[in-house]
Structures are given as structure tokens and as C-alpha cells.
Motif scaffolding. Sequence first.
Motif, PDB file in Angstrom:
ATOM      1  N   ARG A  57       3.092   4.025  -2.296  1.00 34.57           N
ATOM      2  CA  ARG A  57       3.228   4.574  -3.612  1.00 34.57           C
ATOM      3  C   ARG A  57       4.492   4.953  -3.541  1.00 34.57           C
ATOM      4  O   ARG A  57       4.815   6.181  -3.140  1.00 34.57           O
ATOM      5  CB  ARG A  57       2.107   5.389  -3.970  1.00 34.57           C
ATOM      6  N   GLU A  76       8.362  -0.096 -13.298  1.00 33.68           N
ATOM      7  CA  GLU A  76       6.898  -0.198 -13.116  1.00 33.68           C
ATOM      8  C   GLU A  76       6.286  -1.433 -13.213  1.00 33.68           C
ATOM      9  O   GLU A  76       5.361  -1.515 -12.740  1.00 33.68           O
ATOM     10  CB  GLU A  76       6.423   0.839 -14.010  1.00 33.68           C
ATOM     11  N   ASN A  93       6.248  -5.625  -7.741  1.00 31.77           N
ATOM     12  CA  ASN A  93       4.656  -5.917  -7.329  1.00 31.77           C
ATOM     13  C   ASN A  93       4.711  -5.782  -5.660  1.00 31.77           C
ATOM     14  O   ASN A  93       3.705  -5.706  -5.388  1.00 31.77           O
ATOM     15  CB  ASN A  93       4.317  -7.451  -7.615  1.00 31.77           C
ATOM     16  N   ASN A 142       0.968  -1.416   0.011  1.00 32.68           N
ATOM     17  CA  ASN A 142      -0.190  -0.061  -0.021  1.00 32.68           C
ATOM     18  C   ASN A 142       0.878   1.404   0.202  1.00 32.68           C
ATOM     19  O   ASN A 142       0.436   2.275   0.369  1.00 32.68           O
ATOM     20  CB  ASN A 142      -0.956   0.046   1.054  1.00 32.68           C
ATOM     21  N   CYS A 199       5.254  -3.098  -4.190  1.00 36.22           N
ATOM     22  CA  CYS A 199       4.642  -2.042  -3.836  1.00 36.22           C
ATOM     23  C   CYS A 199       4.093  -1.217  -5.023  1.00 36.22           C
ATOM     24  O   CYS A 199       4.295  -1.837  -6.224  1.00 36.22           O
ATOM     25  CB  CYS A 199       5.286  -0.971  -2.883  1.00 36.22           C
ATOM     26  N   GLN A 200       3.354  -0.165  -4.921  1.00 34.82           N
ATOM     27  CA  GLN A 200       2.945   0.457  -6.406  1.00 34.82           C
ATOM     28  C   GLN A 200       4.017   1.501  -6.527  1.00 34.82           C
ATOM     29  O   GLN A 200       4.349   2.232  -6.069  1.00 34.82           O
ATOM     30  CB  GLN A 200       1.568   1.350  -6.101  1.00 34.82           C
TER      31      GLN A 200
END
Length: 326
Positions: free
Chosen positions: A126, A143, A147, A124, A149-150
Motif C-alpha cells: 500500500r 490512484e 495497478n 500487496n 500496487c495499491q
Amino acid sequence: MSVCLEHNFELDLIAQELKKIKAKRILVQLPEGFRICINLITQKLREHIGEDLEILYSLNPAYGPCLVDEYGANEVGADVIIHFGHVEYPFYRPSTKTMFIPVEFQAIDVDKVRSLLNTICKENTRVCLVSTSQHIKLCKRLEEVINKCQVIYKGVVYGCTTSDTENCDILVVVAGGRFSCLSQYLTLLKKEHNLTVYCLDPYANTLWDPKEEIRKILSTRIWKIHEALNKQRWLIVIGFYGQSRNELVKLLVNKLRERGFDVSVAKVLKIDRESLLNLGSSFDVVVIASCPYLAFDFYDLDIPVLTIGEALMIINGDMSRYIYPW
């Protein structure tokens, strides 16, 4: 593997474009670190286009896309400038047709970089990435492969622009060396934020926290600002092309004169230590209005050398928040 082979100069693409526009004479501009690749560039372009293409090289400064050698191109009658090492600067467009080639670094170990980022990734969270021109593809790849984290790539940054930090918990500046990351941290000081900032060097495979270095920089900068308080004779050094910043300089000159200071303006393509030393005792304060980070290089001179933001802090009488670059 040499620097020249580790980077993608996109010479096939350049050759296609030059054939398309039927260019006869080009001016090639490279940052200093890439000038050892001149022979490679000449050889490859000649292989693609032949001897009819006249290739000239600019040895004028190429610190960023704000310094495209328009004068040199006009002097030699170049059909196009090939500017290596940067993407186009958002606040300046050269008058001569220019191809910007980012020169991506190709020898990156993506797994090592991913492992570094995984040390700060949490569920959770970013994590926003910004980068210099050499690492655009790397960041887009990260990107995809992280996986934990965002990860959000926010684009290219320059030494005098502020990162887009909307919807970010952590900001990671992906760049070689220290300049780009420290600059980004400094630009964020004038904004209200709770961001954690990290510097990731994909050449050295290091991830580091710049807070302590920023603390030392700020200590020096605040001292320089206090040295400049109430000084009478000011010199504002303005650059060329994308470093001219005429409106900012006009604002600064007017505000300083309103306060009763003596203000002179000098225009220079490249400002260095010798240029400032040659001024002797003519001025009490120098403001660098071209590349703001240059002011930091002259911290040890007898007279204070400031950025535009630091000068505005004095003019506005507000030392509560550090302003960089302006």
C-alpha cells in the motif's frame, strides 16, 4: 513554457465568483515564485470583469495558507482576498472572505511519474501519497493509472502537519524541492511506525530516499538542543494569523518560567537572519513559534534557534525521541 502558463490559476472560476459577489476591490496574494505572473492575472481578470474591478497586490509573505494578509485587506478595504498557491489551512480561518486557489501544475509528464512510482510498487503493498497543493489532481490521477500496487491519496500536507499514515506501507511525499518531504519525515519521528518514506519531485522527475539528509539534519538539531540546555535568557518569536499559536506559546512560557528561566516574547510577521542578528547578545536561546522549519535556516548563528518541539524536549528532559514540530 513559462511558469505562469505551466500552472492553472483558475482565473475563469475566480472571475465567476467575483461577479457573483459583486466584488469591487480585491487583494491578490501570491507566493514569491508566482509573483512574476501578476501581469497575466491582472490582464485575464480585466478581460472577464472589466476596468471597474480594482485589483491590488500584497507583497507580504505568503509562505503558506497560515499567512493570509488580513491586515492588508482591511487597510485597503478589499471585499475578498485571492490567495494563490495553497488550499485552506485546517487550523486557521481568515476574518476576511478568502478564495484559496491551489495553482495546479499542468506540465507534468504523468507517464514519467508513474514509472518512478512503479520502481517501488510491489504486489500487496500500500503506497500512500501526500502532496502540496499544486499536485492534488496528479495524485488522484496516479490512484487510477497504477495497478502494480495499491495507491492511496491521503491529501494535502503542510510544513507543520503530520500525514495520515494509517494502512500505509510506503509514504511518498509529492512536492517540488525538499522542504515538504523533509518536514513530513520529521513529523513522523515522534510516532511509532515502520514506514518507508520517499520524496517525489514531479518538476524534476526524481524519486529519492531522504534518510541520509534527515540524519544530517538531526545531528545538527540535537547539537543545537544541547547548546540550549540550562541557558537562562529565552526569546519566543510568535507569528501572525495562523502562525500565532497562542496556546502553545502560553504553555511554553509557563513551563520555562517554572524552571526559573527568563522569558520574553516577540511578535513578527517575517523573521529573518538580520532580525535575529540585531538582537546581539540579549538572549541565550531563540524559539521560533511561527513556522518551525525556519529554525533550521538559522543553524549557523551563534545562539541556538529552536523549534517549539525542541524546546519541549528540553523542558520535559526527554531526548529519547525527536519532536517536530511540537
